[in-house]
Design a protein around this motif. Structure first.
Motif, short mmCIF file in Angstrom:
data_model
loop_
_atom_site.label_atom_id
_atom_site.label_comp_id
_atom_site.label_asym_id
_atom_site.label_seq_id
_atom_site.Cartn_x
_atom_site.Cartn_y
_atom_site.Cartn_z
N GLY A 5 0.80 -1.13 -0.15
CA GLY A 5 -0.11 -0.06 0.15
C GLY A 5 0.88 1.27 -0.09
N ALA A 6 1.89 1.25 0.78
CA ALA A 6 2.77 2.43 1.05
C ALA A 6 3.20 2.97 -0.27
N PHE A 7 3.86 1.96 -1.05
CA PHE A 7 4.63 2.22 -2.43
C PHE A 7 3.88 1.46 -3.38
N SER A 8 3.46 0.10 -3.03
CA SER A 8 3.00 -0.57 -4.16
C SER A 8 1.62 0.20 -4.79
N GLY A 9 1.43 0.55 -5.92
CA GLY A 9 0.57 1.12 -6.58
C GLY A 9 0.70 2.61 -6.99
N THR A 10 2.07 3.01 -6.42
CA THR A 10 2.44 4.29 -7.02
C THR A 10 3.44 4.30 -8.04
N SER A 11 3.62 5.37 -8.85
CA SER A 11 4.45 5.35 -10.16
C SER A 11 6.02 5.79 -9.84
N VAL A 12 6.34 4.87 -8.59
CA VAL A 12 7.86 5.34 -8.28
C VAL A 12 8.87 5.12 -9.52
N PRO A 61 1.86 2.17 -11.77
CA PRO A 61 0.44 2.42 -12.87
C PRO A 61 1.69 2.83 -13.96
N LYS A 62 2.72 3.75 -14.02
CA LYS A 62 3.39 4.08 -14.95
C LYS A 62 4.08 3.02 -15.88
N ILE A 63 4.52 2.01 -15.31
CA ILE A 63 5.32 0.87 -15.93
C ILE A 63 4.19 0.15 -16.71
N VAL A 64 3.11 -0.06 -16.10
CA VAL A 64 2.00 -0.87 -16.61
C VAL A 64 1.58 -0.17 -17.88
N GLU A 65 1.23 1.27 -17.84
CA GLU A 65 0.92 2.01 -19.01
C GLU A 65 1.99 1.95 -19.98
N GLY A 66 3.36 2.11 -19.59
CA GLY A 66 4.15 1.90 -20.67
C GLY A 66 4.16 0.55 -21.44
N GLN A 67 3.97 -0.35 -20.74
CA GLN A 67 3.93 -1.86 -21.41
C GLN A 67 2.56 -1.86 -22.39
N VAL A 68 1.50 -1.37 -22.16
CA VAL A 68 0.36 -1.08 -22.98
C VAL A 68 0.74 -0.37 -24.30
N HIS A 69 1.36 0.64 -23.94
CA HIS A 69 2.00 1.58 -25.12
C HIS A 69 2.83 0.65 -26.08
#
Lengths: 150, 828, 166
Positions: free
Chosen positions: B21-28, B703-711
């Motif tokens: 929760g603290a870090f998982s789920g953020t676009s570190v 999330p940013k890494i996920v979006e990058g994979q979608v792109h």
């Protein structure tokens, strides 16, 4: 692939035909030729470095003058290596009078290229091949002139 | 959107971590980036070993030829040439590779170079190890190979005819595998449906993800220890080891594999074990390390291609309300000249038998064939890509032929949000999803109503607008037991990944994983979940870059492929981190004289929950256990190592060979795409006016890494749909083996992609995440549908997954051509 | 034939501000000179036909593909590679920072060439439109990102530069 072409050559028809049907003379007319070795009446091998827009390609080819009709027709087959690719060809040349000491040459060739060059050259193989044929004919014409034939 | 944990009748209950929760789920921001941005990455060609030689392969220019002789004498006479290797030697030095196919194809003799016969243009027939790459190339040109050309077969269907030349005499034909998958009762459905839509032929074309870094390796077979060190960019090294070991008679414990940065893999760097073998043999022969970097043409002609699949005689039973009951089809998959990872593709598609839909009746008569082309490898989306494209084409063609609205027809037939967990006709369990919502979001993103209006207005302008929808799934975390469906004798099942999370001597949190990242950000996401579990920050977690077998953190399926890292890799990291957490708390409690339940972890400290001042930093815990252990009670000291290894094992059992059913993948991410295209009537050129991709992959760790994979997946799909296709001529010559002619999509080809996502956590994974990198290939069906929507009335079916301008030009004019359209409707 | 046959030339080339005098083979490509002779591994090879841009460097202020230039042709010129950016081994320059913030890279193989592309673009056109950015990137292939975040990163870098300039 099938390639056709034609060219007007500054040499008389009989003289040009003699050159094209004689391994010793034909070998000398190859573009960028480094060495020719004869092998019987109708065969020769050549090491050549033809220049194209892609640069120089080292070719080691064996040729045979397979069929001929005096002053009007010659069929030549060849195969060998072009770089790491294989080239095989069969060209039929027809010669007709083209005016004062000129010949109208037309040809039909079957050219097969195998290896990476077949990919690199696939769009330009036809024009490149015709360009090389024209160079051979022009070189042949210069040899004819030099030998003072006619 | 989240869903409550579902009933657990399909799998044993999974404990889902409540610590993330603290870090998982953020676009570190990514840890990897600093070195990659500065050019400090270590890709395989950057590596160097003392005394290394460089390798060049001599390759067959013929697609099919007997190798009469190979003369290396002129080559070996060149000073600076260290060794040569011919196919004939290889035939003596290695056993044929293990084959996954059952007999007769299982008898195939596959070696690291051509032995006796070359079977595809570019197949290596000899190799040179020399002082420099240039010398290796020059010397290789002196190797004289005499070939006897044989007849070539490139048609993946005609290759099974009796008159076709046989590639592998020991098999007797060019059929690699055949089977019929039959679920429900499609004959009943066809008899009782209100309509049957018959589609003659659909074709999924041959292309590749072409990673920008080609295959390469630095291999040293140490004469002293007998250990072979492979520094390579192979992305599934333990799979490679399992093939290489028996072939050359070396135990896997005598093989070392490592990689740090890999310039893209996409499945194409899985089957490179053949080249690794050749390098090992050269290294042993010369007594030197052997280094090799593949050139681009070699990569395009002779590494691996994606599967090419032709679908014939498709019949689709449809009810008058639009319910599609299923379909039947004959599928032919063209695997190229050797099998390697095949014929797994003959079952992998069955992870998604009905695609996104509730079809109950499906029959696939599947034949895998061999041709004189580059062998295939598990290219991004492997085998599901082809099947999902087929399904989406079917749905789109049904809509068009029967006059249904393409949006409503899909929504009617989709698996509905309330259906999950959803059991498919062959026993796979779709964990979660919400396709109708995703479709609505995608349509909103491109302003569907507005574009429909523009489409109407553009009539007669010479530019035709089309809108297309593509629905896919990204099934993740394989059950390798599905391999037994194609060959019951295979000793594979389940899956797993290993991780170690430990404290180093001064309390540093250190993680190693059995994965081989090629840009997916494992160092970052693994640090995020570890940080959450240990109560520190990701900056305090060091995840080892890349893969190293010597870290002893691997299992048989270790690697990075098949959309599974978020589940298997992170599942392993989480398990190891939990174990370490437990140990830290135990030691901390003892050192603080407290109960374990009084202890919490925060900021890299062990402290009393009730009094944060009473705390020990991790360095204190580590220093005690590693260097001061006499201060701990004996029982405690015996029970902690602060070095915690965990293997995540998805809860699979072995699928059923007889019925071809089972739980083949654990998670089902999904993507719904919508494309707006503009087709030029004069030229057939297709421009993408707008493009939307909506993704669902369970709980997102970054999330940013996920979006990058979608792109990235969309980029590959769009490239394949419009620009990328391997073209062989009838001589088996690959016409486009350089980037001049194989048009890898550029920044002008891939549009700006509008992105949205929803989250439907998986009830079956430790973190609610689903694997998602491959993407599912939605652009291929999306763009087909969009082009079809732009074509004039009466045009032929869009039958191919690749639509360059020439093909679109023909389709534009097909309505008046008089030729059959490729589709027929029979109604009762 | 002997090892490295062909003529050898001595060239003077400035690389990342440092003057180098090196002997090179006539046939050596600039990219191999950079990688092997100078040991600067950030410039990458991705193709053999000058299409992919992984080898991009800045030569006398112009973005070039170092696989399409012979090392001998660099004689007398000034070359900037990815290693020349930033103020030392740990610092990222603003363009690199923007790429990190926008997740403009995944595997990192195309990244050095793309960063240098961005640098030359922004030097010439400090406020490019999306289309201008895409046109500039046409010669650099990326297989991981689909270009979406690369474009965003360059837009962010442009905005940051503008902010600094003001």
């Amino acid at each position: 692939m099938i390639v056709t072409g034609s060219s007007s050559v500054a040499a008389p028809r009989e003289r040009l035909w003699q050159l094209l049907s004689d391994p010793a003379q034909l070998g000398e007319a190859l573009p960028g030729v480094d060495a020719v070795s004869l092998d019987g009446d109708n065969r020769f091998s050549a090491l050549a470095r033809p220049r194209t827009s892609l640069g120089e390609t080292r070719m080691e080819m064996n040729f045979e003058i397979a069929e001929q009709r005096p002053s009007e027709y010659v069929r030549i087959s060849g195969s060998g290596y072009a770089g790491e690719s294989l080239l095989s060809l069969m060209i039929e040349l027809e010669l007709a009078d083209g005016g004062a000491a000129r010949t109208e040459a037309s040809w039909r060739a079957e050219v097969a290229l195998r290896g990476v060059l077949s990919s690199l050259l696939q769009r330009s193989l036809g024009p490149l091949f015709n360009q090389q044929v024209e160079e051979v004919l022009d070189a042949g014409a210069r040899i004819c002139e030099g030998a003072g034939g006619g | 959107m989240t869903r409550p944990a579902a009933e657990t009748t399909y799998y044993p209950a999974v404990e889902q971590s409540d610590r993330l929760g603290a870090f998982s789920g953020t676009s570190v921001p990514r840890v990897e980036d600093k070195r990659l941005l500065k050019g400090q990455g270590a890709f395989v060609d950057d590596l160097w070993m003392h005394r290394q030689g460089h390798v060049h392969f001599v390759r067959s220019p013929h697609a099919h030829a007997r190798i009469v002789s190979i003369d290396v004498s002129r080559c070996e006479a060149v000073p600076g040439v260290y060794a040569t290797l011919t196919g004939e030697e290889v035939g003596e030095l290695q056993q044929p590779y293990f084959q996954m196919a059952p007999e007769p194809a299982g008898a195939m003799k596959d070696y690291c170079m051509a032995v006796g016969k070359a079977r595809y243009m570019g197949e290596p027939v000899a190799a040179v190890l020399a002082e420099s790459p240039a010398l290796a190339r020059d010397a290789a040109a002196l190797i004289e190979v005499v070939y006897e050309p044989l007849e070539v077969i490139v048609d993946g269907i005609a290759t099974i005819e009796p008159q076709a030349p046989v590639l592998h005499e020991e098999i007797g034909s060019n059929v690699a595998w055949h089977g019929v998958y039959d679920y429900g009762d499609v004959d009943w459905a066809l008899e009782n449906a209100d309509h049957v839509v018959r589609i003659d032929r659909l074709h999924f074309h041959r292309f590749s993800s072409t990673p920008l870094e080609t295959t390469g390796a630095l291999v040293n077979w140490d004469p002293g220890t007998g250990v072979i060190e492979f520094r390579s960019n192979n992305q599934m090294p333990m799979f490679a080891a399992m093939f290489i070991g028996p072939a050359i008679g070396v135990g896997i414990d005598h093989m070392q594999f490592s990689s740090q940065d890999i310039g893209g893999g996409f499945g194409i760097k899985i089957t490179s074990y053949t080249y690794l073998t050749a390098l090992a043999l050269l290294s042993r022969k010369a007594g030197r390390p052997a280094k090799w970097s593949e050139t681009r043409w070699e990569h395009l002609a002779a590494s691996a291609h994606g599967n090419e699949r032709t679908f014939l005689d498709i019949e689709v039973p449809v009810m008058s309300d639009g319910t599609i009951l299923g379909f039947k089809v004959r599928a032919f998959d063209d695997a190229g000249a050797y099998l390697r990872y095949e014929p797994l593709g003959a079952v992998i598609w069955a992870q998604v038998v009905p695609g996104n839909y509730r079809f109950k009746h499906v029959r696939v008569d599947y034949t895998e064939t061999l041709t004189n082309k580059c062998p295939v490898g598990p290219n991004r989306g492997y085998s599901r890509l082809q099947h999902l494209w087929l399904i989406e084409r079917i749905v789109d063609i049904v809509a068009s032929e029967l006059g249904y609205d393409p949006v409503e027809l899909r929504k009617l037939n989709y698996v509905q949000p309330e259906d999950y967990p959803y059991e498919t006709p062959n026993g796979c369990i779709y964990d979660s999803g919400d396709y109708p919502t995703m479709l609505d979001r995608a349509l909103e993103l491109i302003d569907y109503e507005g574009v429909r209006a523009r489409q109407r207005e553009s009539a007669g302008s010479g530019k035709r607008i089309g809108i297309g929808i593509g629905s896919t799934l990204d099934s993740g975390t394989n059950n390798f037991g599905q391999s037994r469906i194609i060959n019951p004798g295979l000793p594979f099942s389940g899956n797993g990944e290993a991780a170690v999370v430990r404290l180093d001597l001064y309390g540093e949190v250190s993680v190693t994983i059995g994965t081989t990242p090629q840009g997916q950000g494992h160092e970052t996401t693994a640090a995020q979940v570890t940080a959450d579990i240990l109560g520190c920050s990701p900056d305090q977690v060091h995840v080892a870059a890349g893969y190293n077998k010597a870290a002893n953190t691997y299992v048989g399926f270790s690697g990075t492929y098949a959309s599974q890292f978020a589940v298997t890799g992170l599942g392993a990291v989480m398990g190891a981190a939990e174990r370490l957490r437990g140990e830290i708390i135990k030691v901390g409690a003892a050192m603080l004289g407290a109960e374990e339940s009084d202890i919490e972890l925060a900021g890299g400290f062990v402290r009393l929950a009730a009094n944060h001042e009473v705390a020990i930093p991790f360095i204190g815990i580590a220093a005690t256990v590693f260097a001061n252990v006499a201060e701990l009670p004996g029982e405690l000291a015996d029970s902690v190592t602060l070095n915690c290894r965990y293997v995540y094992r998805p809860p699979f059992t072995v699928p059923d060979y007889e019925t071809k059913t089972g739980k083949l993948t654990l998670t089902y991410a999904s993507q719904i795409h919508v494309a707006v295209v503009e087709v030029d009537e004069e030229t057939g050129q297709v421009a993408i006016l707008d493009y939307a991709a909506v993704d669902e992959c369970g709980r997102k760790i970054n999330p940013k890494i996920v979006e990058g994979q979608v792109h990235g997946a969309a980029g590959h799909g769009i490239g394949a749909a419009l620009y990328e296709s391997f073209e062989y001529d009838s001589d088996g010559q690959l016409r486009n083996s350089t980037f001049m002619d194989y048009h890898a999509a550029t920044s002008l080809d891939v549009p700006s992609i509008r992105y949205d996502d929803i989250e439907c956590p998986s009830p079956f994974t430790p973190n609610g995440a689903k694997g998602m990198g491959e993407g599912g290939g939605a652009p291929l069906s999306t763009i087909c549908a969009a082009i079809a929507d732009a074509l004039p009335e009466g045009a032929h079916v869009v039958y191919d997954s690749h639509n360059n301008s020439e093909r679109v030009y023909e389709l534009l004019r097909s309505a008046t051509s008089g030729a059959p359209r490729g589709v027929e409707v029979i109604s009762r | 034939m002997s090892a490295e046959s062909g003529t050898v030339h001595v060239i003077d080339v400035t690389v990342n501000g440092v003057e180098q005098r090196q002997a090179v083979s006539a046939r050596a490509l600039l990219v191999h000179f950079i990688r092997e002779t100078l040991g600067l591994r950030g410039t990458h090879v991705g193709c053999d036909s000058g299409n992919c841009g992984a080898c991009s460097v800045i030569c006398d202020g112009e973005l070039i593909k170092s696989c399409m230039m012979l090392a001998v042709q660099a004689d007398g010129r000034s070359i900037e590679t990815i290693e020349g950016l930033g103020d030392g081994p740990d610092s990222l320059d603003p363009i690199q920072e923007a790429f990190r913030a926008e997740h403009g890279l995944q595997c990192g193989y195309c990244t050095p060439g793309i960063i240098l592309n961005a640098k030359t673009l922004l030097a010439e056109n400090p406020n490019p439109t999306e289309q201008e950015i895409r046109r500039s990137l046409k010669g650099n292939i990326c297989r991981c990102t689909g270009y979406v975040n690369i474009v965003r990163a360059i837009e962010a870098a442009a905005a940051a530069q503008e902010g600094v300039a003001r």
